[in-house]
Design an enzyme around this catalytic site. Structure first.
Site, PDB file in Angstrom:
ATOM      1  N   CYS A  22      68.245  19.173 -29.634  1.00 54.93           N
ATOM      2  CA  CYS A  22      68.604  18.274 -30.728  1.00 54.93           C
ATOM      3  C   CYS A  22      70.103  18.328 -31.026  1.00 54.93           C
ATOM      4  CB  CYS A  22      67.853  18.672 -31.976  1.00 54.93           C
ATOM      5  SG  CYS A  22      66.085  18.725 -31.719  1.00 54.93           S
ATOM      6  N   ARG A  32      72.875  17.192 -23.989  1.00 57.84           N
ATOM      7  CA  ARG A  32      71.941  18.262 -24.327  1.00 57.84           C
ATOM      8  C   ARG A  32      70.493  17.840 -24.092  1.00 57.84           C
ATOM      9  NH1 ARG A  32      73.855  22.164 -27.665  1.00 57.84           N
ATOM     10  NH2 ARG A  32      71.927  22.266 -28.843  1.00 57.84           N
ATOM     11  N   TRP A  50      64.930  16.348 -29.579  1.00 58.06           N
ATOM     12  CA  TRP A  50      64.205  16.807 -28.390  1.00 58.06           C
ATOM     13  C   TRP A  50      62.893  17.367 -28.928  1.00 58.06           C
ATOM     14  CZ3 TRP A  50      66.598  18.608 -23.413  1.00 58.06           C
ATOM     15  CH2 TRP A  50      65.667  19.177 -22.564  1.00 58.06           C
ATOM     16  N   ASN A  58      68.068  20.662 -37.001  1.00 56.21           N
ATOM     17  CA  ASN A  58      67.915  21.313 -35.691  1.00 56.21           C
ATOM     18  C   ASN A  58      67.278  22.673 -35.911  1.00 56.21           C
ATOM     19  OD1 ASN A  58      69.226  19.243 -34.472  1.00 56.21           O
ATOM     20  ND2 ASN A  58      71.066  20.404 -33.919  1.00 56.21           N
ATOM     21  N   GLY A  59      66.476  23.128 -34.969  1.00 56.31           N
ATOM     22  CA  GLY A  59      65.857  24.454 -35.091  1.00 56.31           C
ATOM     23  C   GLY A  59      64.374  24.315 -35.357  1.00 56.31           C
ATOM     24  N   GLU A  66      69.894  35.953  -5.145  1.00 56.33           N
ATOM     25  CA  GLU A  66      70.651  35.096  -6.067  1.00 56.33           C
ATOM     26  C   GLU A  66      72.050  35.664  -6.312  1.00 56.33           C
ATOM     27  OE1 GLU A  66      70.519  32.240  -7.076  1.00 56.33           O
ATOM     28  OE2 GLU A  66      71.735  32.169  -8.881  1.00 56.33           O
ATOM     29  N   LYS A  71      75.468  33.639  -5.482  1.00 58.01           N
ATOM     30  CA  LYS A  71      76.543  33.388  -6.460  1.00 58.01           C
ATOM     31  C   LYS A  71      77.877  33.821  -5.891  1.00 58.01           C
ATOM     32  CE  LYS A  71      75.050  31.275  -8.336  1.00 58.01           C
ATOM     33  NZ  LYS A  71      73.830  30.592  -8.554  1.00 58.01           N
ATOM     34  N   GLU A  98      79.131  31.580  -3.004  1.00 58.30           N
ATOM     35  CA  GLU A  98      79.517  30.234  -3.447  1.00 58.30           C
ATOM     36  C   GLU A  98      80.929  30.188  -4.018  1.00 58.30           C
ATOM     37  OE1 GLU A  98      76.007  29.556  -6.125  1.00 58.30           O
ATOM     38  OE2 GLU A  98      76.205  27.538  -5.324  1.00 58.30           O
ATOM     39  N   HIS A 143      65.735  48.314   9.120  1.00 60.45           N
ATOM     40  CA  HIS A 143      65.168  47.573  10.252  1.00 60.45           C
ATOM     41  C   HIS A 143      66.218  46.703  10.944  1.00 60.45           C
ATOM     42  CE1 HIS A 143      61.184  48.996   9.305  1.00 60.45           C
ATOM     43  NE2 HIS A 143      61.432  48.719   8.033  1.00 60.45           N
ATOM     44  N   LYS A 166      77.174  19.551  -7.418  1.00 56.98           N
ATOM     45  CA  LYS A 166      76.224  20.025  -8.424  1.00 56.98           C
ATOM     46  C   LYS A 166      74.812  19.509  -8.147  1.00 56.98           C
ATOM     47  CE  LYS A 166      75.142  22.299 -12.105  1.00 56.98           C
ATOM     48  NZ  LYS A 166      74.925  23.726 -11.831  1.00 56.98           N
TER      49      LYS A 166
END
Ligand code: F6R
Length: 602
Positions: A2, A27, A75, A99-100, A478, A482, A485, A501, A597
């Site tokens: 929101c 958002r 939202w 909001n909230g 991951e 990162k 990249e 191994h 992106k």
């Protein structure tokens, strides 16, 4: 999520509100609305869907002269995205945006309904406006009625209220959700973040939790539990891009710091005291489902790999993970008792989208976990769970991964609940760990400073191995992704037990090993694996709550009793390490070479 905008002054209010809301569009939202009081005239407009719909509805409406106004993008959390559920919410003569989440709204609503108040929406927000008008009936003073109202609210809120009973004033309160006040001569602006008011306000005050008050004739009166308080405005930048970075050097850095907060939003209304709830899924959604297949790419694939451990452990359901670009061409055997889950930050990744279409053609039920509402993957799926991370601008994904992993953990527990595979005790332990996660994601100055200092020793060498076991293996993948990249150095993620191994042949002092050594999961096993590497002179950066003598460098994490909490804390360490190495190498952190992106080609 929101967004709120408010304005008090002589300028055209409709445009200020709509332009401001546009700045918050990123958002995500599913409906929007504005309310304006000008002299005796009160006007309100709401529309579901995109802001263009609201612009269209207000096309012939213009404001003139002094007035007060509030706007909102919603939202949906309580109740579906409909016009009735969109803000501003109306009482008999007042409007509110919020909001909230008002945690005690059901209790307040029942109390008001017992007194004959009629509710139009399914939202928690509507209770605020009715409670205010009820207080105002007995106590004719508007401000003390507002004060009495917010004193009854529990939970997180940033709220604005306007009322015909005092048509020159905007009332505001903030607790747990962001809100700021902007100033320029006699104009006063409100917003849930500073981008809507940049270029309009020249000074700003960022409200703190527990603060409330009102704006009238260009003057703001501020209060908290101790009474009226003074406040100091600060200059507001006129540069939108740097404002969007909130003072951080890079979007990626900002997004790493944001993870603690957005995780709260991901859980909001879904993680309750003793259960997990997904309003997005109807009760029969998992009927007939005997297995799960997840398809994704890159970072999203890593969150999928993490979740396979969780689905099998908590929900006792078979879970297979596939890289979307491989899945498409392997002629997979698909049966309609398999739930097909896609994970995507952007919702537009071509391979993931095509994999989804294939699964649908084979008759599988589909669920997407995505950060972008109305994206192609969301639209194509039978159901979607939004991760609510807010827009991610850094090309290297951080908060999207964190929120995906959280949603998947919640989903595994949710399925465990439905399939009776988790006891009440386990449910309680998992929920309490989930609620503890935002704390584990807080970036302290100490940690950031330590990684900054340490990063100078990792700018060369012939490669990095990130190693971990169990859920820390996908985290190792991951961490390595990162780093490669944004540093352009070679990095690999490996299951710690696999090193001997083959890859251990590479070990020497120029091979940097980033060892994820949680104390809640196979600590002794990974310790032995790291010892084997150390014996071959590999340089070891250990990340663990337990001191480790053989480490060349050591980042001590907190003792927490749940592996997922350790997972998230170590995730932050790997993200900051990659960031600091990249900064030292002078790379473009937010837009690394060769990367985009959103990957909409296969
Ligand atoms: C890495 C990264 C990519 C994406 C991948 C899938 O930091 O962002 O690996 O995860 O391109 O993208 P989405 O999640 O949008 O489907």
């Amino acid at each position: 999520m929101c967004g709120i905008v408010g304005y008090l002054g002589k300028n055209e209010k409709k445009e200020i509100l709509l332009d401001g809301l546009q700045e918050l569009e990123y958002r995500g939202y599913d409906s929007a609305g504005i309310a304006v009081i000008e002299g005796e005239k009160l006007n309100q407009f709401k529309a579901i869907g995109k802001l263009e719909n609201l612009r269209e509805k207000t096309k012939s409406y213009h404001t003139e002269g002094f007035g007060i106004s509030i706007g909102h993008t919603r939202w949906a959390t309580h109740g579906k995205p409909t016009e009735l559920n969109a803000h501003p919410h109306l009482g008999a003569y007042s409007y509110v945006v919020h909001n909230g989440i008002i945690e005690n709204y059901q209790e307040l609503k029942a109390e008001l309904q017992a007194e004959g108040v009629n509710f139009l929406s399914q939202t928690d927000t509507e209770t605020i406006v009715h409670l205010f008008e009820k207080n105002h009936k007995t106590n004719k003073d508007v401000f003390s009625s507002f004060e009495a109202t917010i004193n009854r609210l529990e939970g997180a809120y940033a709220t604005l209220l306007i009322t015909e009973a005092d048509a020159e004033t905007i009332y505001f309160a903030k607790n747990g959700s962001p809100m700021l006040i902007g100033f320029h001569s006699d104009d006063v602006y409100f917003a849930s973040s500073d981008t809507p008011i940049i270029g309009k306000a020249t000074e700003v005050y960022y409200l703190e939790d527990g603060e409330y008050g009102y704006a009238r004739e260009g003057v703001v009166k501020l209060f908290n539990a101790e009474g009226e308080k003074s406040f100091t405005k600060q200059a507001l930048t006129a540069d939108k891009i740097s404002a969007q970075k909130d003072g951080y050097r890079f979007f990626m850095e900002k997004e790493i710091y944001e993870q603690s907060r957005v995780m709260g939003e991901t859980m909001m209304g879904r993680v309750l005291d003793d259960s997990i709830v997904f309003d997005e899924l109807d009760e029969t959604f998992f009927k007939g489902i005997k297995a799960i297949k997840i398809c994704a790419c890159g970072t999203s694939y890593h969150s999928a790999l993490t979740s396979a451990y969780l689905f099998e452990r908590l929900a006792k359901i078979r879970c297979d993970i596939e890289i979307a670009s491989e899945f498409r061409y392997k002629e997979p055997l698909l049966t309609d008792d398999t739930l097909f889950i896609t994970i995507s930050q952007s919702g537009e990744t071509a391979d993931t989208l095509e994999a989804l279409k294939m699964a649908k053609r084979a008759g599988l039920k589909s669920l997407s976990i995505c950060n972008v509402d109305n994206s192609s993957i969301v639209r194509e799926s039978d159901a979607a769970i939004l991760t609510r991370a807010g827009i991610e601008k850094g090309v290297a994904s951080t908060k999207a991964f964190a929120t995906q992993s959280m949603v998947l953990w919640m989903l595994a527990l949710y399925m465990g609940q439905q399939r009776n595979t988790v006891s009440k005790k386990v449910l309680k332990t998992e929920i309490s760990a989930m609620l503890h996660t935002p704390k584990a994601l807080i970036v302290t100055d100490e940690l950031h400073e330590k990684l900054h200092r340490l990063s100078k020793r990792y700018l060369h060498g012939h490669g990095f191995f990130f190693i971990g076991r169990d859920i820390f293996f996908p985290l190792a993948l991951e961490g390595a992704l990162k780093l490669k990249e944004i540093s352009y150095m070679h990095a690999e993620g490996y299951p710690a037990g696999e090193m001997k191994h083959g890859p251990i042949a590479l070990a020497d002092s120029e091979l940097f090993t980033i060892a994820l050594m949680p104390h809640t999961m196979h600590y002794d096993k990974i310790k032995s694996n790291v010892e084997e590497l150390s014996a071959r002179d590999a340089t070891i950066l250990a990340i663990s709550p337990l001191p480790f003598d053989l480490a060349d460098d050591f980042i001590q994490t907190k003792y927490s009793s749940h592996p997922m909490v350790e997972f998230f804390e170590m995730m932050v360490v790997t993200q900051l390490l990659a960031l600091e190495i990249s900064v030292r190498l002078g790379n473009d952190v937010d837009m690394p070479r060769n990367l985009a992106k959103s990957v909409t080609v296969e």
